[in-house]
Design a protein around this motif. Structure first.
Motif, PDB file in Angstrom:
ATOM      1  N   SER A 592       0.822  -1.209   0.000  1.00 36.63           N
ATOM      2  CA  SER A 592       0.000   0.000   0.000  1.00 36.63           C
ATOM      3  C   SER A 592       0.857   1.261   0.000  1.00 36.63           C
ATOM      4  O   SER A 592       1.783   1.377   0.811  1.00 36.63           O
ATOM      5  CB  SER A 592      -0.911   0.019   1.239  1.00 36.63           C
ATOM      6  OG  SER A 592      -1.671  -1.167   1.320  1.00 36.63           O
ATOM      7  N   PRO A 593       0.546   2.230  -0.856  1.00 35.36           N
ATOM      8  CA  PRO A 593       1.288   3.494  -0.868  1.00 35.36           C
ATOM      9  C   PRO A 593       1.195   4.255   0.449  1.00 35.36           C
ATOM     10  O   PRO A 593       2.154   4.938   0.845  1.00 35.36           O
ATOM     11  CB  PRO A 593       0.623   4.290  -2.000  1.00 35.36           C
ATOM     12  CG  PRO A 593      -0.044   3.272  -2.859  1.00 35.36           C
ATOM     13  CD  PRO A 593      -0.442   2.159  -1.944  1.00 35.36           C
ATOM     14  N   SER A 594       0.070   4.162   1.159  1.00 34.30           N
ATOM     15  CA  SER A 594      -0.105   4.947   2.382  1.00 34.30           C
ATOM     16  C   SER A 594       0.779   4.469   3.519  1.00 34.30           C
ATOM     17  O   SER A 594       0.923   5.160   4.525  1.00 34.30           O
ATOM     18  CB  SER A 594      -1.576   4.921   2.826  1.00 34.30           C
ATOM     19  OG  SER A 594      -1.961   3.607   3.196  1.00 34.30           O
ATOM     20  N   THR A 595       1.380   3.271   3.372  1.00 31.46           N
ATOM     21  CA  THR A 595       2.237   2.751   4.439  1.00 31.46           C
ATOM     22  C   THR A 595       3.694   3.170   4.256  1.00 31.46           C
ATOM     23  O   THR A 595       4.561   2.768   5.028  1.00 31.46           O
ATOM     24  CB  THR A 595       2.173   1.210   4.491  1.00 31.46           C
ATOM     25  OG1 THR A 595       2.650   0.673   3.253  1.00 31.46           O
ATOM     26  CG2 THR A 595       0.753   0.743   4.729  1.00 31.46           C
ATOM     27  N   LEU A 621      -1.969   7.617  -3.813  1.00 31.87           N
ATOM     28  CA  LEU A 621      -1.003   7.505  -4.903  1.00 31.87           C
ATOM     29  C   LEU A 621      -1.152   8.658  -5.888  1.00 31.87           C
ATOM     30  O   LEU A 621      -0.158   9.258  -6.318  1.00 31.87           O
ATOM     31  CB  LEU A 621      -1.212   6.167  -5.618  1.00 31.87           C
ATOM     32  CG  LEU A 621      -0.310   5.869  -6.806  1.00 31.87           C
ATOM     33  CD1 LEU A 621       1.149   5.807  -6.377  1.00 31.87           C
ATOM     34  CD2 LEU A 621      -0.728   4.564  -7.470  1.00 31.87           C
ATOM     35  N   ALA A 622      -2.388   8.983  -6.251  1.00 29.76           N
ATOM     36  CA  ALA A 622      -2.622  10.057  -7.212  1.00 29.76           C
ATOM     37  C   ALA A 622      -2.213  11.421  -6.659  1.00 29.76           C
ATOM     38  O   ALA A 622      -1.795  12.307  -7.413  1.00 29.76           O
ATOM     39  CB  ALA A 622      -4.095  10.074  -7.627  1.00 29.76           C
ATOM     40  N   ARG A 623      -2.316  11.572  -5.339  1.00 31.75           N
ATOM     41  CA  ARG A 623      -1.908  12.853  -4.742  1.00 31.75           C
ATOM     42  C   ARG A 623      -0.407  13.057  -4.834  1.00 31.75           C
ATOM     43  O   ARG A 623       0.066  14.176  -5.035  1.00 31.75           O
ATOM     44  CB  ARG A 623      -2.361  12.924  -3.280  1.00 31.75           C
ATOM     45  CG  ARG A 623      -3.804  13.323  -3.093  1.00 31.75           C
ATOM     46  CD  ARG A 623      -4.087  13.732  -1.653  1.00 31.75           C
ATOM     47  NE  ARG A 623      -3.872  12.635  -0.726  1.00 31.75           N
ATOM     48  CZ  ARG A 623      -4.824  11.780  -0.351  1.00 31.75           C
ATOM     49  NH1 ARG A 623      -6.043  11.908  -0.845  1.00 31.75           N
ATOM     50  NH2 ARG A 623      -4.567  10.810   0.512  1.00 31.75           N
ATOM     51  N   VAL A 624       0.338  11.973  -4.670  1.00 32.60           N
ATOM     52  CA  VAL A 624       1.797  12.113  -4.662  1.00 32.60           C
ATOM     53  C   VAL A 624       2.378  12.009  -6.075  1.00 32.60           C
ATOM     54  O   VAL A 624       3.460  12.521  -6.335  1.00 32.60           O
ATOM     55  CB  VAL A 624       2.432  11.064  -3.728  1.00 32.60           C
ATOM     56  CG1 VAL A 624       2.488   9.698  -4.372  1.00 32.60           C
ATOM     57  CG2 VAL A 624       3.818  11.497  -3.289  1.00 32.60           C
ATOM     58  N   GLN A 625       1.657  11.374  -7.011  1.00 37.36           N
ATOM     59  CA  GLN A 625       2.109  11.268  -8.400  1.00 37.36           C
ATOM     60  C   GLN A 625       0.906  11.502  -9.304  1.00 37.36           C
ATOM     61  O   GLN A 625       0.084  10.628  -9.514  1.00 37.36           O
ATOM     62  CB  GLN A 625       2.736   9.891  -8.645  1.00 37.36           C
ATOM     63  CG  GLN A 625       3.194   9.636 -10.065  1.00 37.36           C
ATOM     64  CD  GLN A 625       3.990  10.772 -10.676  1.00 37.36           C
ATOM     65  OE1 GLN A 625       3.440  11.585 -11.434  1.00 37.36           O
ATOM     66  NE2 GLN A 625       5.273  10.848 -10.351  1.00 37.36           N
ATOM     67  N   PHE A 628      -1.047   9.319 -12.064  1.00 38.24           N
ATOM     68  CA  PHE A 628      -2.003   8.243 -11.783  1.00 38.24           C
ATOM     69  C   PHE A 628      -3.432   8.763 -11.629  1.00 38.24           C
ATOM     70  O   PHE A 628      -4.349   7.968 -11.446  1.00 38.24           O
ATOM     71  CB  PHE A 628      -1.581   7.466 -10.538  1.00 38.24           C
ATOM     72  CG  PHE A 628      -0.426   6.543 -10.785  1.00 38.24           C
ATOM     73  CD1 PHE A 628      -0.635   5.281 -11.315  1.00 38.24           C
ATOM     74  CD2 PHE A 628       0.872   6.947 -10.517  1.00 38.24           C
ATOM     75  CE1 PHE A 628       0.426   4.428 -11.568  1.00 38.24           C
ATOM     76  CE2 PHE A 628       1.942   6.106 -10.762  1.00 38.24           C
ATOM     77  CZ  PHE A 628       1.724   4.844 -11.296  1.00 38.24           C
ATOM     78  N   SER A 629      -3.605  10.067 -11.702  1.00 38.50           N
ATOM     79  CA  SER A 629      -4.952  10.613 -11.678  1.00 38.50           C
ATOM     80  C   SER A 629      -5.663  10.239 -12.979  1.00 38.50           C
ATOM     81  O   SER A 629      -5.150  10.482 -14.077  1.00 38.50           O
ATOM     82  CB  SER A 629      -4.879  12.143 -11.527  1.00 38.50           C
ATOM     83  OG  SER A 629      -6.162  12.696 -11.533  1.00 38.50           O
ATOM     84  N   GLY A 630      -6.826   9.635 -12.857  1.00 40.15           N
ATOM     85  CA  GLY A 630      -7.578   9.212 -14.034  1.00 40.15           C
ATOM     86  C   GLY A 630      -7.558   7.715 -14.261  1.00 40.15           C
ATOM     87  O   GLY A 630      -8.354   7.201 -15.058  1.00 40.15           O
ATOM     88  N   VAL A 631      -6.636   6.988 -13.586  1.00 42.70           N
ATOM     89  CA  VAL A 631      -6.601   5.526 -13.756  1.00 42.70           C
ATOM     90  C   VAL A 631      -6.949   4.825 -12.440  1.00 42.70           C
ATOM     91  O   VAL A 631      -6.746   3.619 -12.308  1.00 42.70           O
ATOM     92  CB  VAL A 631      -5.224   5.047 -14.281  1.00 42.70           C
ATOM     93  CG1 VAL A 631      -4.931   5.651 -15.641  1.00 42.70           C
ATOM     94  CG2 VAL A 631      -4.120   5.366 -13.302  1.00 42.70           C
TER      95      VAL A 631
END
Length: 678
Positions: A592-595, A621-625, A628-631
Motif C-alpha cells: 500500500s502506498p499509504s504505508t 497515490l494520485a496525490r503524490v504522483q 495516476f490521476s484518471g486511472v
C-alpha cells in the motif's frame, strides 16, 4: 503552396518516429476516399475540447472497426489539416486516454426512443432509427502532445500540455495503428540499455474483437533505474516480486559489458537465491552464477552460499533486539528473561556524546551484556573488542567496569568467603567472573548501603535485569541463548567488506533471509544499507564515483520507511534525499502506498502498480504522483497477476502493462519470459 510545405516537412522528419503519423493519415485519407470505413482507424469527432480533457462523439460502426474502445485505451487527435491542409504544420498529434462514457446533447431523446421501442416490444429497428441511436460520446483525458522537435526535426518530443486549442470541428480522432502505438508506448524511452518488460494491455478483459491492435511490446531503459527510486505497489501474489526479478535480470543484461552496477537484494523469502518451480526451476542466482553471490543465514542444499552471521558483541543495540525476538519466538517468557529482553542498550557510537554519569552506566550495561554472551558460549575476538574503544572514563573502559574498592571488597568477602578482590578485569573471562560476584552479592545483600550512591541506586533497573540474567537465583540464565550461536560469528563484520567489494565489481549479492526473524532482517538491512551509503559517499567526496552504481532491493518496505517517521538523518531517509547523488538506486516493494513515508514517495521516479483494493490507497497515490490521476478505477478493479500500471522516468504518462512472467535463463540475450496470464 500546401504541397511544397508537405514535401518540406516530409524531408525534415525522415528518420523521426513521428513520420509514422504521416503514413497513417495518408492511409486513412485513401480509405475514406474509397469509402472503406470498415478498414479505417477513424473513431469520431471532437464535441468539446479543453487543455486537460476532451469529449468526443463516435458511432458503433467506428468502434467495431477498430476492435472496440475500452476505458484506458489511447486515442490520437489530429487537426484536420495535419496531412495537407491550407497551412501544413510539422507533424504532431494530441494523445488522449479514454476515461468513460459521456452523455450527448441528445441523450434524453435517445433514452425516450429506447423506452418507446421496448414498451412497444418492437422486434427490430428501422434503418433510420438505428442510424440515430448508434451515436454516443466518450470522455477523455488530454495527456499531452507528440511532435517533431522544431530545433531538430528528426528528434521526437513529448509535452505534457498542448500548444493550442481551437474549435472542436477542426479535429479528427483516431485509434492508433501498431506503428503509432509503438511510438506512444516506447517513442520516448531512452535508446540505451533497453529491455522489454511486457506487453501493452489497456483492459483486463482478454476478449478482443477484429481490428484490435495487440502484442505491442513495452520497453524500458535501465538508465531510468540506475541511481533512481522505484516503487512496487499491489496486493500480495499479484506480481510485484516477478517484476522485481525482471528488473534485476534486465540490469544484469544491460551491464554485462562494463559491470558498472552492483545489486544488493534482501531476499526475505529465498526466491531470488534458490531455484523454484514458478521460475522454471531456476533463479536469478542460478541463471547468472558467474555474477551472483549468495549469503545465507542457513545453507540450503543445491544453493552455493557464504555464511551470513551477526557479531552480537559489536552491535549491542541491534543484537539485543534480535535476541529478544528469538526468545519471544521460542516461548521463553520467564520474568527474568523478559526483563533481559526488554533492556535497551546504547549504540556504541552514541556513548561519547553522553555526560560522564550516563556514559558510565551505558558502558557498564554493555559490559554486562558481553558477560552474558560470554557465559552463553558466544565466541569473541578480544582484540577486536578492544579496538572498539568502549570508554566512559579513564577507569571505566574496555573490560574494566571499575566498581569502587569498597564495593568490590564487600562483594568478594560475601560471595567468596572473605577473599580479597583480584585486580580489575582485563579480559572477557575476568569481566564475566567479576560481574557474577557482583550480581550474587547485590541479590543476597540488597539492603547494603554500598548499593546506593548520592541517593540513587548504583544499579538501575536495566543493569539489574542484566545482572539477574547473568547470575539468576533460579533458572538457566544465559544458557537459553546457546541455541542462537548459529547466528553469531566473532569475525562476522568481515562479510561487509566482502559484499562491498563484490558490489564494486558489478556483482549481484543476494542475502537469503528466508528463515530469519523480522529483527534479524532489520539488522542486516540497517547494517548493509549504512555500509553501502558510507562507501558511496566516500567515493563521491573523493571524486572516484565515476560510472559506478549500486542498486538495493527491499521487500516489505513499510518496515523500513514508515509513513510517520520524523527521522531525517537515518540511512533510509538519506537514500530518499541523497541516494541519486551518490549513485544509489533502490527498488522497494509493499502492498500500500499509504504505508510508505511521503518524503520517499515524493522522491520516487519509477512506479509499478498492481491491484489496490482501497480508494484511499489510490487517492494517496494520485496525490503524490499526478500521472495516476484518471486511472484509479482501473487499479481498483483489475486483479490479474502481472497486470501493472507503469510509470518510468522516460514515460510521461501511465502505461498499462501485462508484465512478462520471469523465467530464468542460462545465458543473456535469450528472451526472458512468457506472458503472465491470470
Amino acid at each position: 503552396m500546401p504541397d511544397l510545405g508537405n514535401l518540406v516537412n516530409v524531408a525534415a522528419t525522415q528518420g523521426n518516429p513521428i513520420d509514422a503519423l504521416r503514413t497513417f493519415l495518408q492511409r486513412e485519407d485513401q480509405m475514406e476516399m474509397a469509402r472503406r470505413t470498415a478498414d479505417m482507424r477513424f473513431v469520431g469527432y471532437v464535441l468539446e475540447l479543453g487543455f486537460d480533457s476532451a469529449k468526443i462523439i463516435t458511432s458503433d460502426p467506428y468502434k467495431i472497426a477498430v476492435g472496440g474502445i475500452p476505458r484506458g485505451s489511447f486515442l490520437i487527435m489530429t487537426p484536420t489539416g495535419a496531412n495537407g491542409g491550407a497551412q501544413p504544420a510539422p507533424p504532431h498529434f494530441t494523445l488522449l486516454r479514454v476515461t468513460g462514457v459521456s452523455p450527448t446533447p441528445l441523450s434524453n431523446q435517445v433514452q425516450q426512443t429506447y423506452f418507446e421501442l421496448h414498451k412497444k416490444s418492437m422486434p427490430e429497428l428501422d434503418v433510420w432509427t438505428q442510424s440515430e441511436l448508434q451515436w454516443g460520446a466518450l470522455d477523455c483525458d488530454v495527456l499531452g502532445m507528440f511532435y517533431a522537435n522544431p530545433a531538430n526535426m528528426r528528434e521526437l518530443h513529448f509535452s505534457g500540455d498542448v500548444n493550442n486549442v481551437v474549435s472542436a470541428h477542426r479535429y479528427k480522432v483516431f485509434a492508433p495503428d501498431e506503428a503509432l502505438l509503438k511510438l506512444v508506448v516506447n517513442g520516448m524511452v531512452k535508446s540505451e540499455q533497453r529491455a522489454t518488460i511486457g506487453n501493452l494491455r489497456t483492459m483486463e478483459c482478454g476478449l478482443f474483437s477484429d481490428g484490435a491492435v495487440t502484442g505491442i511490446e513495452v520497453s524500458i531503459s535501465m538508465r531510468d533505474f540506475k541511481g533512481c527510486r522505484t516503487a512496487m505497489f499491489g496486493k500480495t501474489r499479484l506480481g510485484k516480486s516477478n517484476v522485481v526479478k525482471l528488473l534485476a535480470q534486465a540490469m544484469l543484461d544491460a551491464t554485462e559489458g562494463d559491470n558498472s552496477v552492483g545489486q544488493l537484494i534482501f531476499d526475505i523469502n529465498g526466491e531470488y537465491a534458490n531455484d523454484n518451480p514458478q521460475d522454471g526451476n531456476r533463479s536469478i542466482r542460478s541463471a547468472n552464477e558467474a555474477r551472483c553471490q549468495v549469503y545465507a543465514l542457513t545453507a540450503r542444499p543445491g544453493t552455493p552460499s557464504r555464511p551470513l552471521r551477526l557479531n552480537f558483541y559489536e552491535q549491542p543495540a541491534a543484537c539485543i533486539e534480535v535476541l529478544a525476538s528469538l526468545l519471544e519466538q521460542d516461548g521463553q517468557r520467564s520474568n527474568y528473561i523478559r526483563s533481559f529482553a526488554s533492556v535497551s542498550l546504547p549504540d556504541l557510537a552514541d556513548i561519547a556524546a553522553m555526560n560522564e554519569s550516563d556514559r558510565s552506566r551505558a558502558v557498564r550495561k554493555v559490559q554486562a551484556y558481553w558477560a552474558c554472551l560470554s557465559k552463553a558460549g558466544f565466541r569473541a575476538d578480544e582484540d577486536r573488542l578492544r579496538g572498539l574503544r568502549l570508554y566512559a572514563t579513564q577507569y571505566i573502559k574496555g573490560f574494566d567496569c571499575h566498581f569502587n574498592q569498597s564495593t568490590r571488597t564487600a562483594a568478594y568477602a560475601a560471595v567468596r568467603n572473605g577473599a580479597q578482590p583480584p585486580a580489575n578485569p582485563t579480559n572477557l573471562d575476568e569481566l564475566q567472573a567479576e560481574l557474577e560476584v557482583i550480581a550474587q552479592w547485590r541479590r543476597e545483600d540488597s539492603s547494603n548501603p554500598l548499593l546506593m550512591s548520592s541517593g540513587r541506586p548504583v544499579f538501575d533497573a536495566e543493569m539489574t535485569a542484566l545482572l539477574e540474567f547473568l547470575n539468576p537465583a533460579t533458572g538457566s540464565g544465559p544458557s537459553v541463548l546457546r541455541a542462537y550461536q548459529q547466528y553469531h560469528a566473532a569475525d562476522a563484520g568481515n562479510f561487509q567488506t566482502e559484499i562491498l567489494q563484490l558490489l564494486d565489481q558489478g556483482r549481484t549479492v543476494i542475502l537469503d533471509l528466508g528463515n530469519a526473524t523480522d529483527s534479524i532482517r532489520r539488522y542486516f538491512s540497517n547494517l548493509l544499507s549504512t555500509a553501502v551509503f558510507r562507501a558511496q559517499e566516500t567515493k563521491f567526496v573523493s571524486n572516484t564515483l565515476g560510472n559506478r552504481y549500486v542498486q538495493l532491493y527491499f521487500e516489505e518496505a513499510h518496515n523500513l520507511f514508515p509513513p510517520e517517521s520524523k527521522d531525517l538523518t537515518g540511512v533510509y531517509a538519506r537514500f530518499a534525499k541523497e541516494g541519486a547523488k551518490f549513485h544509489i538506486g533502490m527498488v522497494y516493494s509493499t502492498q500500500s502506498p499509504s504505508t510508505i513515508n511521503r518524503e520517499l514517495l515524493a522522491q520516487t521516479e519509477n512506479f509499478f502498480v498492481g491491484h489496490l483494493s482501497s480508494q484511499d490507497e489510490v487517492k494517496s497515490l494520485a496525490r503524490v504522483q499526478i500521472a495516476f490521476s484518471g486511472v484509479e478505477d482501473d487499479i481498483l478493479r483489475a486483479k490479474t497477476p502481472g497486470y501493472m500500471r507503469m510509470l518510468t522516468m522516460s514515460h510521461r504518462f501511465v502505461i498499462p502493462t501485462q508484465a512478462f512472467r520471469f523465467e530464468a535463463r542460462p545465458a543473456a540475450g535469450t528472451p526472458a519470459a512468457a506472458l503472465a496470464q491470470g
